[in-house]
Design an enzyme around this catalytic site. Structure first.
Site, PDB file in Angstrom:
ATOM      1  N   ARG A 126     -37.154  60.520  19.611  1.00 35.37           N
ATOM      2  CA  ARG A 126     -36.755  61.608  20.503  1.00 35.37           C
ATOM      3  C   ARG A 126     -36.739  62.919  19.714  1.00 35.37           C
ATOM      4  O   ARG A 126     -35.845  63.153  18.899  1.00 35.37           O
ATOM      5  CB  ARG A 126     -35.382  61.350  21.126  1.00 35.37           C
ATOM      6  CG  ARG A 126     -34.901  62.536  21.972  1.00 35.37           C
ATOM      7  CD  ARG A 126     -33.845  62.190  23.006  1.00 35.37           C
ATOM      8  NE  ARG A 126     -32.566  61.818  22.451  1.00 35.37           N
ATOM      9  CZ  ARG A 126     -31.437  61.698  23.180  1.00 35.37           C
ATOM     10  NH1 ARG A 126     -31.467  61.931  24.489  1.00 35.37           N
ATOM     11  NH2 ARG A 126     -30.319  61.329  22.614  1.00 35.37           N
TER      12      ARG A 126
ATOM     13  N   ASP B  71     -22.102  61.227  21.385  1.00 36.27           N
ATOM     14  CA  ASP B  71     -23.095  62.161  20.873  1.00 36.27           C
ATOM     15  C   ASP B  71     -22.846  63.520  21.492  1.00 36.27           C
ATOM     16  O   ASP B  71     -21.785  63.769  22.075  1.00 36.27           O
ATOM     17  CB  ASP B  71     -24.522  61.643  21.088  1.00 36.27           C
ATOM     18  CG  ASP B  71     -24.923  61.569  22.559  1.00 36.27           C
ATOM     19  OD1 ASP B  71     -24.195  62.109  23.424  1.00 36.27           O
ATOM     20  OD2 ASP B  71     -25.966  60.973  22.845  1.00 36.27           O
TER      21      ASP B  71
END
Length: 535
Positions: free
Chosen positions: A170, A450
């Site tokens: 990602r 996160d």
């Protein structure tokens, strides 16, 4: 300072403003930097225009307009088309694990038993220069079968096993820049930087191992943003002499506008896409960010905003229906639970939540799911193995479903509580502090958090303040109340952490958290001002 050099004055030159130490020299070669510079020169100018389009849409939302399906793309939604193809090693994705690009954590993720590992340069990584370049070194070594690690503290060796997860990477989102890489004196797209270095060094090495360069693409809000990635993929394949359609991506549907353009996003990337994913945590953040200024869409405490109801349930089901109609995978969302050490009852309760979540996903028709910790891989896999014995469920087209605009906007019912505000303060401030000290995946209160966590935390309080939300005990959420709770929570953290309070930069983190919470106009991403504190 170093730069990509070429005698041709027409060749774009990328300037690196940080020292290139010996560990990174094989990544930041002149040839690699020239490749990245060529991608930025060809496509980077489209990124600010697309970000401006986000703000234009936001202005309309602020004036009372609500997201809706696009009238100009009805032919795409009604058309009979499918994506190009899915590689053999991505046909079965029943359990995927995500994590930062830290070397030891990568090895553990590859060996976890998951089908796919997403190495995350974005939300699970703090984008310090060293973190981003060390991540590229780790990708380089993995592609060549040389990823290994010896822990200097324990002497323990970490090596890849015989059967490892398939790698997906990602890169950072369109809103982020890489401050240390300049083209014509201006920072370039962080996503192009991450992508370009990765494919330049590793695409052919991965192909020699029987796989390819696969990606997760984050934070997009429109099919035009997806088309930009598609054009970059095509240009990179051509420049590297790789067949068109070799690079494959899964797009995270983690913004509210994107939920209304799932067909269009698949179509824009149809030669390079294999699926969509329910990025649930960022999706909650986006829901508040985009329409949270409207009091009709005030959300209750984060813990009451679950995937089984309201707008989250609707978008999950629509994603399944849309993907399967187009021959693509419909991936479920993240289970953020982690093992609870020393408390068997709490651990059992956490695992039970994961089982229930994955049972819902598999029963509804998702083709796989995400977990954040290796211990959750067998838990999720057991559920999907029982309910999905075949590689995927793309054959389940879910023609029985009709998901409307109203369904996609329906807010969750519930309460706003003092405990909820306190939790948002604790989690938001501690996560930002960790991010400022170089950590992007942070275990907090038995969850792996996160950047989306801190975004939800500050966004919820901002929305509650904007609308003077009423607590379940009848008090209104005011700046004075938030400040008092903040002061109390910070005092508790300081007492608990001692020297760690300053070492974790919690004063700076707290100041940024309050700045964002108290802002009159909502700030798009907390990581943008936070990046100024670490770059």
């Amino acid at each position: 300072m170093a730069a990509a050099t070429n005698k041709s004055v027409e060749t774009p030159t990328l300037e690196i403003t940080s020292p290139i130490n010996s560990a990174y020299a094989h990544i930041l070669t002149d040839e690699a930097l020239a490749f990245v510079a060529s991608l930025e020169a060809a496509f980077g100018h489209r990124r600010p225009t697309l970000l401006d389009a986000r703000m234009d849409r936001q202005a309309r939302y602020n004036d009372g307009e609500l997201p809706d399906f696009l009238t100009e793309t009805v032919d795409i939604r009604s058309g009979d088309w499918t994506i190009l193809s899915t590689p053999d090693d991505l046909l079965d994705r029943r359990v995927e694990i995500t994590g930062p690009v830290d070397r030891k954590m990568m090895i553990n993720a590859f060996n976890s038993g998951a089908n796919v590992f997403m190495a995350d340069f974005e939300d699970a990584s703090s984008p310090t220069w060293d973190n981003m370049l060390t991540g590229q070194v780790n990708m380089y070594d993995y592609a060549r079968g040389k990823l290994e690690f010896t822990d200097p503290k324990t002497g323990k060796d970490y090596r890849l096993g015989d059967n490892t997860a398939v790698l997906k990477v990602r890169p950072r989102g369109w809103h982020m820049q890489e401050a240390h890489a300049l083209l014509n004196g201006a920072p370039i797209s962080a996503g192009i930087f991450d992508f370009g270095l990765y494919v330049f060094h590793n695409a052919k090495a991965l192909m020699e191992r029987g796989t390819n360069a696969y990606f997760y693409l984050p934070k997009m809000e429109s099919h035009q943003e997806a088309k930009l990635w598609d054009d970059i993929f095509s240009a990179a394949e051509k420049a590297l002499g790789i067949a068109h359609g070799s690079f494959k991506a899964t797009v995270l549907i983690e913004t509210l506008p994107a939920a209304f353009e799932m067909d269009e996003i698949l179509y824009a990337l149809k030669d390079h896409i294999v699926g969509l994913n329910c990025g649930r945590w960022d999706y909650i953040f986006s829901y508040i960010k985009r329409i949270g200024g409207n009091k009709n869409y005030l959300l209750p405490d984060r813990g009451q905003v679950g995937m089984g109801a309201a707008f989250l349930k609707a978008y999950s089901l629509l994603l399944i229906k849309t993907c399967h109609r187009r021959g693509a995978h419909a991936m479920g969302g993240m289970a953020a639970q982690i093992p609870v050490k020393g408390d068997a009852a709490a651990n059992d309760a956490a695992f039970a939540k994961v089982r229930a979540d994955k049972d819902r996903e598999a029963s509804n028709g998702h083709d796989g799911t995400w977990v954040a910790h290796p211990a959750l891989v067998p838990v999720a896999k057991q559920v999907f193995d029982a309910l999905m014995p075949q590689a995927n469920q793309i054959h389940r087209t879910r023609d029985d479903l009709t998901i409307t605009r109203e369904d996609l906007l329906e807010p969750h019912k519930g309460t706003t509580t003092e405990d909820g505000i306190r939790e948002n303060i604790r989690v938001g401030v501690q996560y930002i502090g960790a991010w400022l000290t170089g950590r992007g995946a942070v275990p907090l209160y038995n969850l792996m958090e996160d950047a989306a966590t801190a975004e939800i935390s500050r966004t919820q309080i901002w929305q509650q303040l904007k609308h003077g939300a009423e607590l379940n005990d009848g008090r209104a959420v005011t700046r004075g109340l938030v400040q008092a709770l903040y002061d109390d929570e910070m005092a508790t953290l300081k007492a608990q952490l001692g020297d760690g309070f300053e070492a974790n930069r919690l004063l700076e983190a707290g100041a940024l958290f309050l700045e964002l919470v108290y802002a009159e106009d909502f700030k798009e991403f907390l990581t943008t001002p936070a990046y100024e504190l670490i770059k």
